[in-house]
Design an enzyme around this catalytic site. Structure first.
Site, PDB file in Angstrom:
ATOM      1  N   ASP A   5       0.803  -1.224   0.000  1.00 46.72           N
ATOM      2  CA  ASP A   5       0.000   0.000   0.000  1.00 46.72           C
ATOM      3  C   ASP A   5       0.838   1.278   0.000  1.00 46.72           C
ATOM      4  O   ASP A   5       0.289   2.373  -0.025  1.00 46.72           O
ATOM      5  CB  ASP A   5      -0.985   0.009   1.169  1.00 46.72           C
TER       6      ASP A   5
ATOM      7  N   ASP B  15       0.231 -10.684   6.425  1.00 46.65           N
ATOM      8  CA  ASP B  15      -0.025 -10.015   5.153  1.00 46.65           C
ATOM      9  C   ASP B  15       1.353  -9.696   4.572  1.00 46.65           C
ATOM     10  O   ASP B  15       2.018  -8.745   4.997  1.00 46.65           O
ATOM     11  CB  ASP B  15      -0.840  -8.741   5.399  1.00 46.65           C
TER      12      ASP B  15
END
Length: 199
Positions: free
Chosen positions: A33, A131
């Protein structure tokens, strides 16, 4: 050649690790991100060249994830990398900068191992969830970080990211692109493989 700072931090963490735990099951996903990792905040323990008080790009600031926080292969069966995590019975102060050995138990990755250092906390993760940071792996909750860093560059699907290796060429040459290639090469484009893990 001197390894990049995150690889030095990972190596030094592995050398200083005294806690070995028995394997526990976990799920994995992938993301990139571009946000400043939560473990790089003043209140956390990750030390980077980024001002710990600098606001993340995902909060309107100018601090981003470093390009060398992507994964890399050591050989066909072992890789290193970084991840966001949420671990049952632990908090951010416990998992920030800790290293975990992930052993893949499903898909084409079965029995491959990846050692990750936790650099981020995933607010949308469930318990025992890693993640894995992979450029082009999906921006998740924070599409604004990469949009700002790469001037609106298309980063693939919000969850999942790029779907083909050739799309990695959208990213800047070097560690961003290499980290994206990793997903389609060593990681065999596996979709959220299950793992066992130990610290």
């Amino acid at each position: 050649m001197i390894p990049p700072v995150p690889q030095i931090l990972l190596a030094s963490s592995l050398l200083n690790t005294t806690t070995i735990t028995s394997p526990t099951t976990a799920v994995t996903t992938r993301y990139w991100d571009c946000c400043k990792p939560s473990c790089a905040r003043q209140s956390s323990s990750l030390r980077t060249s980024v001002d710990p008080n600098a606001a993340s790009s995902c909060d309107g600031g100018d601090a981003y994830a470093c390009s060398n926080l992507g994964p890399w292969a050591v050989n066909e069966d072992l890789a290193y990398g970084f991840a966001a995590a949420k671990l049952e019975g632990k908090g951010e102060r416990d998992w920030c900068c800790a290293c975990y050995e992930l052993t893949f138990t499903k898909t084409s990755l079965t029995n491959k191992k990846m050692i990750v250092q936790v650099t981020n906390t995933g607010g949308d993760l469930g318990p025992n969830h890693f993640d894995i940071a992979m450029p082009g792996g999906g921006v998740g909750w924070f599409p604004q970080g990469c949009a700002k860093q790469f001037d609106g560059l298309w980063m693939g699907e919000q969850y999942g990211g790029y779907t083909e290796r050739s799309q990695c060429y959208n990213l800047p040459k070097g560690m961003f692109r290499d980290g994206c290639f990793f997903r389609f090469d060593w990681f065999m484009n596996a979709d959220n493989p299950a793992v066992t893990f130990r610290e």
